[in-house]
Design a protein around this motif. Structure first.
Motif, PDB file in Angstrom:
ATOM      1  N   ARG A 262      -1.179  -4.210   1.001  1.00 41.35           N
ATOM      2  CA  ARG A 262      -2.780  -5.371   1.276  1.00 41.35           C
ATOM      3  C   ARG A 262      -2.796  -6.670   0.519  1.00 41.35           C
ATOM      4  O   ARG A 262      -3.559  -7.577   1.310  1.00 41.35           O
ATOM      5  CB  ARG A 262      -3.608  -4.539   2.115  1.00 41.35           C
ATOM      6  N   GLU A 263      -2.757  -6.489  -0.651  1.00 40.53           N
ATOM      7  CA  GLU A 263      -2.968  -7.880  -1.803  1.00 40.53           C
ATOM      8  C   GLU A 263      -2.057  -8.465  -1.295  1.00 40.53           C
ATOM      9  O   GLU A 263      -1.983  -9.544  -1.555  1.00 40.53           O
ATOM     10  CB  GLU A 263      -3.707  -7.051  -2.687  1.00 40.53           C
TER      11      GLU A 263
ATOM     12  N   ALA B  14       4.608 -12.055  -4.755  1.00 40.55           N
ATOM     13  CA  ALA B  14       6.134 -11.735  -6.812  1.00 40.55           C
ATOM     14  C   ALA B  14       5.288 -10.876  -7.698  1.00 40.55           C
ATOM     15  O   ALA B  14       5.978  -9.904  -7.953  1.00 40.55           O
ATOM     16  CB  ALA B  14       5.927 -13.212  -7.071  1.00 40.55           C
ATOM     17  N   ASP B  15       3.733 -11.607  -7.882  1.00 44.46           N
ATOM     18  CA  ASP B  15       3.203 -10.420  -9.246  1.00 44.46           C
ATOM     19  C   ASP B  15       2.493  -8.865  -7.791  1.00 44.46           C
ATOM     20  O   ASP B  15       3.062  -8.131  -9.232  1.00 44.46           O
ATOM     21  CB  ASP B  15       2.011 -11.190  -9.701  1.00 44.46           C
ATOM     22  N   THR B  16       2.281  -8.451  -7.314  1.00 45.33           N
ATOM     23  CA  THR B  16       2.314  -7.610  -6.687  1.00 45.33           C
ATOM     24  C   THR B  16       3.375  -6.976  -6.515  1.00 45.33           C
ATOM     25  O   THR B  16       3.691  -5.741  -6.773  1.00 45.33           O
ATOM     26  CB  THR B  16       1.177  -8.210  -5.125  1.00 45.33           C
ATOM     27  N   SER B  17       4.495  -7.599  -6.107  1.00 46.49           N
ATOM     28  CA  SER B  17       5.469  -6.841  -5.804  1.00 46.49           C
ATOM     29  C   SER B  17       6.652  -6.289  -6.832  1.00 46.49           C
ATOM     30  O   SER B  17       6.535  -5.252  -7.415  1.00 46.49           O
ATOM     31  CB  SER B  17       6.875  -7.556  -5.466  1.00 46.49           C
TER      32      SER B  17
ATOM     33  N   PHE C  90      -9.159 -14.004 -10.274  1.00 43.24           N
ATOM     34  CA  PHE C  90     -10.095 -12.822  -9.864  1.00 43.24           C
ATOM     35  C   PHE C  90     -10.470 -11.872  -8.542  1.00 43.24           C
ATOM     36  O   PHE C  90     -10.991 -11.030  -8.455  1.00 43.24           O
ATOM     37  CB  PHE C  90     -11.646 -13.450 -10.663  1.00 43.24           C
ATOM     38  N   PHE C  91      -9.726 -12.500  -7.918  1.00 46.62           N
ATOM     39  CA  PHE C  91      -9.752 -12.245  -6.025  1.00 46.62           C
ATOM     40  C   PHE C  91      -8.447 -11.749  -5.557  1.00 46.62           C
ATOM     41  O   PHE C  91      -8.043 -10.707  -4.072  1.00 46.62           O
ATOM     42  CB  PHE C  91     -10.811 -12.926  -5.317  1.00 46.62           C
TER      43      PHE C  91
END
Length: 274
Positions: A264-265, A201-204, A36-37
């Protein structure tokens, strides 16, 4: 006596069971919170903080504006992580170069800066750091390099001359140390399963998906904002993006807010702190 021993064993088993359930519950809540965050529940949790000497901290203050933007408590965390990282890695000199305390501090502080928003910062994918005085010849790639990361050997290599050049100009969006450490983070996120590695990894993947957007891709081509090397492959693209994110965050955010927000995330990083 036998009944007493059995009772003790049952109590120990119950305590162990409760412990396992508690750990699993915390882990589950951690992942739900992350979903969620997009960040860990907590980042810094230490029992005894390690502290730099006055001269060591002065060295960091003179070279890392990031450190100077942290509050007093955060600076203590930074110092602890810096010493811990420096002690965890092996530093080796090549071709007559000398590994000094300042060299270790400079390299380690770069890693700590990039991982300061992450809970797990030691990067198990990296064990050794080799430093050459200048451009070196790699027997593995059979090319000359300024820096590289070898995942198989868990080794990061720098030309010290070009390492320093990366920090000499903080607004040219070219920083060898940042670039190569992002490659370490990329590999580390593929091998590790902790919360920070998962987020990275997810944000990549989300960043790569942005490149598939026709409108964004057209803007990339039209503005020619990022240097050509960024488009070598997806690994280089991400490393270059972080160089721009660190060195010219305001311009980067204005031109490509989609990429900025994802970086940033990914780093859990606020340029005014973390």
């Amino acid at each position: 006596m036998e009944g007493f021993i059995i009772a003790i064993l049952i109590i120990l088993l119950l305590v162990a069971l409760v412990g396992i359930i508690l750990v699993k519950s915390i882990s589950l809540f951690d992942h739900v919170y992350m979903y969620f965050f997009k960040r860990p529940i907590y980042i810094h949790l230490y029992f005894r903080l390690k502290k730099l000497t006055y001269e060591e901290e002065k060295f960091i203050k003179n070279r890392f504006s990031f450190y100077n933007r942290l509050n007093a408590k955060q600076q203590k965390f930074f110092q602890h992580r810096l010493i811990t990282f420096m002690q965890d890695k092996s530093f080796e000199a090549r071709e007559g170069f000398e590994i000094t305390k300042e060299v270790k501090l400079y390299i380690s502080a770069t890693a700590v800066m990039l991982t300061f928003g992450m809970r797990d910062f030691l990067l198990p994918a990296l064990q050794k750091i080799f430093v050459y005085p200048d451009i070196y010849y790699s027997t593995i790639t059979q090319n000359h390099h300024k820096g590289e990361f070898n995942p198989r050997l868990k080794a990061l290599v720098f030309s010290w001359k070009h390492f320093l050049e990366g920090f000499a100009d903080e607004e040219d969006n070219i920083n060898l140390a940042i670039h190569e450490f992002i490659h370490v983070l990329q590999i580390n996120s593929m091998k590790e399963s902790d919360i920070s590695a998962t987020i990275f990894a997810d944000t990549s993947k989300k960043l790569v998906n942005l490149l598939l957007n026709d409108e964004i891709r057209q803007r990339l081509q039209d503005t020619k904002y990022f240097r050509k090397y960024a488009f070598t492959n997806r690994f280089e693209f991400l490393a270059v993006l972080v160089e721009y994110f660190i060195e010219s965050p305001i311009v980067f955010k204005q031109k490509f807010p989609e990429f900025y927000s994802k970086i940033r995330e990914m780093l859990n990083y606020n340029f005014n702190g973390y």
